[in-house]
Design a protein around this motif. Structure first.
Motif, PDB file in Angstrom:
ATOM      1  N   ARG A   1       0.839  -1.201   0.000  1.00 11.37           N
ATOM      2  CA  ARG A   1       0.000   0.000   0.000  1.00 11.37           C
ATOM      3  C   ARG A   1       0.872   1.248   0.000  1.00 11.37           C
ATOM      4  NH1 ARG A   1      -4.565  -0.488   4.509  1.00 11.37           N
ATOM      5  NH2 ARG A   1      -5.251   1.395   3.452  1.00 11.37           N
ATOM      6  N   SER A   2       0.613   2.128  -0.916  1.00 13.17           N
ATOM      7  CA  SER A   2       1.409   3.338  -1.071  1.00 13.17           C
ATOM      8  C   SER A   2       0.659   4.536  -0.471  1.00 13.17           C
ATOM      9  CB  SER A   2       1.675   3.577  -2.557  1.00 13.17           C
ATOM     10  OG  SER A   2       2.495   4.685  -2.740  1.00 13.17           O
ATOM     11  N   PRO A   3       1.380   5.511   0.112  1.00 11.60           N
ATOM     12  CA  PRO A   3       2.828   5.581   0.238  1.00 11.60           C
ATOM     13  C   PRO A   3       3.349   4.714   1.379  1.00 11.60           C
ATOM     14  CG  PRO A   3       1.829   7.474   1.284  1.00 11.60           C
ATOM     15  CD  PRO A   3       0.706   6.717   0.637  1.00 11.60           C
ATOM     16  N   VAL A   4       4.606   4.290   1.268  1.00 13.33           N
ATOM     17  CA  VAL A   4       5.264   3.527   2.319  1.00 13.33           C
ATOM     18  C   VAL A   4       6.223   4.463   3.039  1.00 13.33           C
ATOM     19  CG1 VAL A   4       6.769   1.580   2.858  1.00 13.33           C
ATOM     20  CG2 VAL A   4       5.065   1.378   1.042  1.00 13.33           C
ATOM     21  N   LEU A   5       6.007   4.659   4.318  1.00 15.54           N
ATOM     22  CA  LEU A   5       6.819   5.564   5.111  1.00 15.54           C
ATOM     23  C   LEU A   5       7.711   4.755   6.042  1.00 15.54           C
ATOM     24  CD1 LEU A   5       3.995   8.087   6.089  1.00 15.54           C
ATOM     25  CD2 LEU A   5       5.609   8.265   4.187  1.00 15.54           C
ATOM     26  N   LEU A   6       9.020   4.890   5.879  1.00 15.33           N
ATOM     27  CA  LEU A   6       9.977   4.204   6.735  1.00 15.33           C
ATOM     28  C   LEU A   6      10.326   5.132   7.889  1.00 15.33           C
ATOM     29  CD1 LEU A   6      11.952   1.953   7.471  1.00 15.33           C
ATOM     30  CD2 LEU A   6      13.581   2.952   5.838  1.00 15.33           C
ATOM     31  N   LEU A   7       9.799   4.815   9.080  1.00 15.88           N
ATOM     32  CA  LEU A   7      10.006   5.673  10.249  1.00 15.88           C
ATOM     33  C   LEU A   7      11.289   5.251  10.961  1.00 15.88           C
ATOM     34  CD1 LEU A   7       8.756   7.962  11.931  1.00 15.88           C
ATOM     35  CD2 LEU A   7       7.633   6.214  13.330  1.00 15.88           C
ATOM     36  N   PHE A   8      12.355   6.022  10.709  1.00  9.68           N
ATOM     37  CA  PHE A   8      13.660   5.720  11.294  1.00  9.68           C
ATOM     38  C   PHE A   8      14.483   7.007  11.269  1.00  9.68           C
ATOM     39  CE2 PHE A   8      18.048   4.168  11.313  1.00  9.68           C
ATOM     40  CZ  PHE A   8      17.988   3.217  12.320  1.00  9.68           C
ATOM     41  N   PRO A   9      15.190   7.340  12.367  1.00  4.59           N
ATOM     42  CA  PRO A   9      15.926   8.620  12.428  1.00  4.59           C
ATOM     43  C   PRO A   9      17.241   8.600  11.661  1.00  4.59           C
ATOM     44  CG  PRO A   9      16.231   7.396  14.467  1.00  4.59           C
ATOM     45  CD  PRO A   9      15.225   6.610  13.651  1.00  4.59           C
TER      46      PRO A   9
ATOM     47  N   PRO B   1      19.839  10.273   8.607  1.00  5.93           N
ATOM     48  CA  PRO B   1      20.167  11.644   8.202  1.00  5.93           C
ATOM     49  C   PRO B   1      19.293  12.180   7.075  1.00  5.93           C
ATOM     50  CG  PRO B   1      22.162  10.342   8.481  1.00  5.93           C
ATOM     51  CD  PRO B   1      21.016   9.387   8.565  1.00  5.93           C
ATOM     52  N   ASP B   2      18.818  11.315   6.170  1.00 13.22           N
ATOM     53  CA  ASP B   2      18.027  11.787   5.037  1.00 13.22           C
ATOM     54  C   ASP B   2      16.523  11.734   5.296  1.00 13.22           C
ATOM     55  OD1 ASP B   2      17.982   9.043   5.164  1.00 13.22           O
ATOM     56  OD2 ASP B   2      17.907   8.749   2.996  1.00 13.22           O
ATOM     57  N   ALA B   3      16.129  11.436   6.533  1.00  9.81           N
ATOM     58  CA  ALA B   3      14.703  11.326   6.844  1.00  9.81           C
ATOM     59  C   ALA B   3      14.079  12.705   7.030  1.00  9.81           C
ATOM     60  CB  ALA B   3      14.505  10.487   8.100  1.00  9.81           C
ATOM     61  N   ALA B   4      12.893  12.886   6.448  1.00  8.10           N
ATOM     62  CA  ALA B   4      12.149  14.136   6.607  1.00  8.10           C
ATOM     63  C   ALA B   4      11.310  14.067   7.877  1.00  8.10           C
ATOM     64  CB  ALA B   4      11.247  14.361   5.396  1.00  8.10           C
TER      65      ALA B   4
ATOM     66  N   ALA C   1      10.388   3.454  -0.594  1.00  4.37           N
ATOM     67  CA  ALA C   1       9.993   3.934   0.731  1.00  4.37           C
ATOM     68  C   ALA C   1      10.420   5.381   0.950  1.00  4.37           C
ATOM     69  CB  ALA C   1      10.586   3.040   1.812  1.00  4.37           C
ATOM     70  N   VAL C   2       9.577   6.145   1.636  1.00  2.00           N
ATOM     71  CA  VAL C   2       9.877   7.538   1.971  1.00  2.00           C
ATOM     72  C   VAL C   2      10.440   7.562   3.391  1.00  2.00           C
ATOM     73  CG1 VAL C   2       8.945   9.853   2.284  1.00  2.00           C
ATOM     74  CG2 VAL C   2       7.987   8.338   0.520  1.00  2.00           C
ATOM     75  N   PRO C   3      11.705   7.968   3.574  1.00  2.00           N
ATOM     76  CA  PRO C   3      12.272   8.008   4.928  1.00  2.00           C
ATOM     77  C   PRO C   3      11.725   9.198   5.716  1.00  2.00           C
ATOM     78  CG  PRO C   3      13.884   8.774   3.331  1.00  2.00           C
ATOM     79  CD  PRO C   3      12.692   8.321   2.541  1.00  2.00           C
ATOM     80  N   VAL C   4      11.166   8.918   6.876  1.00  2.00           N
ATOM     81  CA  VAL C   4      10.624   9.969   7.739  1.00  2.00           C
ATOM     82  C   VAL C   4      11.064   9.667   9.170  1.00  2.00           C
ATOM     83  CG1 VAL C   4       8.611  10.460   6.290  1.00  2.00           C
ATOM     84  CG2 VAL C   4       8.452   8.713   8.078  1.00  2.00           C
ATOM     85  N   SER C   5      10.926  10.679  10.025  1.00  2.00           N
ATOM     86  CA  SER C   5      11.294  10.485  11.427  1.00  2.00           C
ATOM     87  C   SER C   5      10.493  11.425  12.306  1.00  2.00           C
ATOM     88  CB  SER C   5      12.793  10.731  11.639  1.00  2.00           C
ATOM     89  OG  SER C   5      13.098  12.106  11.467  1.00  2.00           O
TER      90      SER C   5
END
Length: 259
Positions: A97-105, A107-110, A154-158
Motif C-alpha cells: 500500500r502506497s505511500p510507504v513511510l519508513l520511520l527511522f531517524p 540523516p536523510d529522513a524528513a 519507501a519515503v524516509p521519515v522520522s
C-alpha cells in the motif's frame, strides 16, 4: 517471508518475570495479575486507515524484557509483524500500500509532521507505516540491510530527534521505558502512537494516540514501582588488567623494600 504469531507476554522474560505458581492474567495482556494492563488496553484492537508493519529482530522479544510489541499487537487491528533481520522483495505483498513511510531517524529522513503538511491528503491516504524493532544497534543493522530493497520506493521519515543531546523523549518523560541514546528516541509503541496522530484522519489520530499512550504510561508506572521496591545489589566495578598488574608490581616492590 512468513509471518510468525507474536508470543504471549507471559512466555517472555519480563521485568516482572512470573515465577512458578504466580497468577497470570489470561484476559489479554498475559502479564502477572498484579501488574495486569487489561484495564488500559482497548476493548478491541483499534482500527486504523494506516497499515503498520514492524520488522522485529528475532531477539526483540526473547532478550528485551521491556519490549512494547506485545501491547502494541493487542492495541491495533491493522498491524503486521515480520520477524527477521532485513526486508526482502518477498515482503512486498505486506507493504504494497502506497505511500510507504519508513520511520527511522536517518540523516536523510524528513520530519513526519512536515511531510504530512506538504503532501496533499489524497496522496497520503491509507499509508503504510514501516518500523524496525530491536536494540538501537540491531535497528541500525536492520536498516542498512533493508535499504537495498526499500530505497527504491519507501519515503524516509522520522519524529523529532536531537542527536546532539543524550536522554529522554521530547514528548513525555514518564513514557521513557529505558535510557535512550539521544533526546527524542522513543519506544516502538510510542513511535507508532505519535505517528498515527499525524497520519490518521483529523480527530481520530489524537484519540488513537491517547489510548496507546495511556497503555504505555501504565506499563512504565508499573515498571517504576517494581524497581522502587526491588533490592539493588551494588554493581561490581570492572578493573582493567593494566591496573591490576600495576597494583601487583607495587605490592612486590613494597615487599622487596621491607626485606
Amino acid at each position: 517471508m512468513d509471518f510468525e504469531p507474536l508470543p504471549s507476554a507471559a512466555g517472555d522474560a519480563t521485568a516482572d518475570e512470573t515465577p512458578p505458581g504466580r497468577a497470570v492474567c489470561s484476559s489479554g495482556c498475559g502479564r502477572p495479575s498484579t501488574v495486569c494492563l487489561c484495564p488500559y488496553l482497548p476493548a478491541t484492537p483499534l482500527p486504523t486507515s494506516t497499515t503498520v508493519v514492524i520488522l522485529h529482530h528475532p531477539h526483540a522479544l526473547r532478550r528485551n524484557p521491556l519490549s512494547t510489541l506485545p501491547l502494541l499487537a493487542r492495541s491495533l487491528s491493522n498491524l503486521r509483524l515480520i520477524p527477521g533481520r532485513r526486508l526482502l522483495p518477498s515482503s512486498a505483498p505486506v507493504i504494497s500500500r502506497s505511500p510507504v513511510l519508513l520511520l527511522f531517524p536517518s540523516p536523510d529522513a524528513a520530519d513526519l509532521a512536515s511531510w504530512c503538511r506538504s503532501t496533499p491528503p489524497p496522496a497520503r491516504a491509507n499509508p503504510t507505516l514501516l518500523l524496525l524493532d530491536g536494540t538501537w544497534k540491531q535497528a541500525k543493522e536492520m536498516h542498512a540491510a533493508s535499504l537495498p530493497f526499500l530505497s527504491s520506493f519507501a519515503v524516509p521519515v522520522s519524529l523529532p530527534v536531537d542527536c546532539g543531546v543524550d536522554g529522554d523523549s521530547m514528548f513525555e518523560g514518564e513514557l521513557v521505558v529505558k535510557k535512550e541514546p539521544h533526546k527524542g528516541c522513543v519506544s516502538t509503541m510510542e513511535a507508532v502512537a505519535r505517528a498515527l496522530r499525524l497520519l490518521e484522519p483529523e480527530g481520530r489520530g489524537e484519540e488513537i494516540e491517547e489510548t496507546m499512550v495511556g497503555v504505555l504510561r501504565a506499563m512504565v508506572a508499573f515498571q517504576a514501582e517494581h524497581l522502587q521496591h526491588r533490592p539493588m545489589k551494588p554493581r561490581v566495578k570492572m578493573r582493567k588488567k593494566k591496573d591490576i598488574k600495576r597494583e601487583e608490581e607495587m605490592k612486590r616492590n613494597t615487599l622487596d623494600w621491607s626485606d
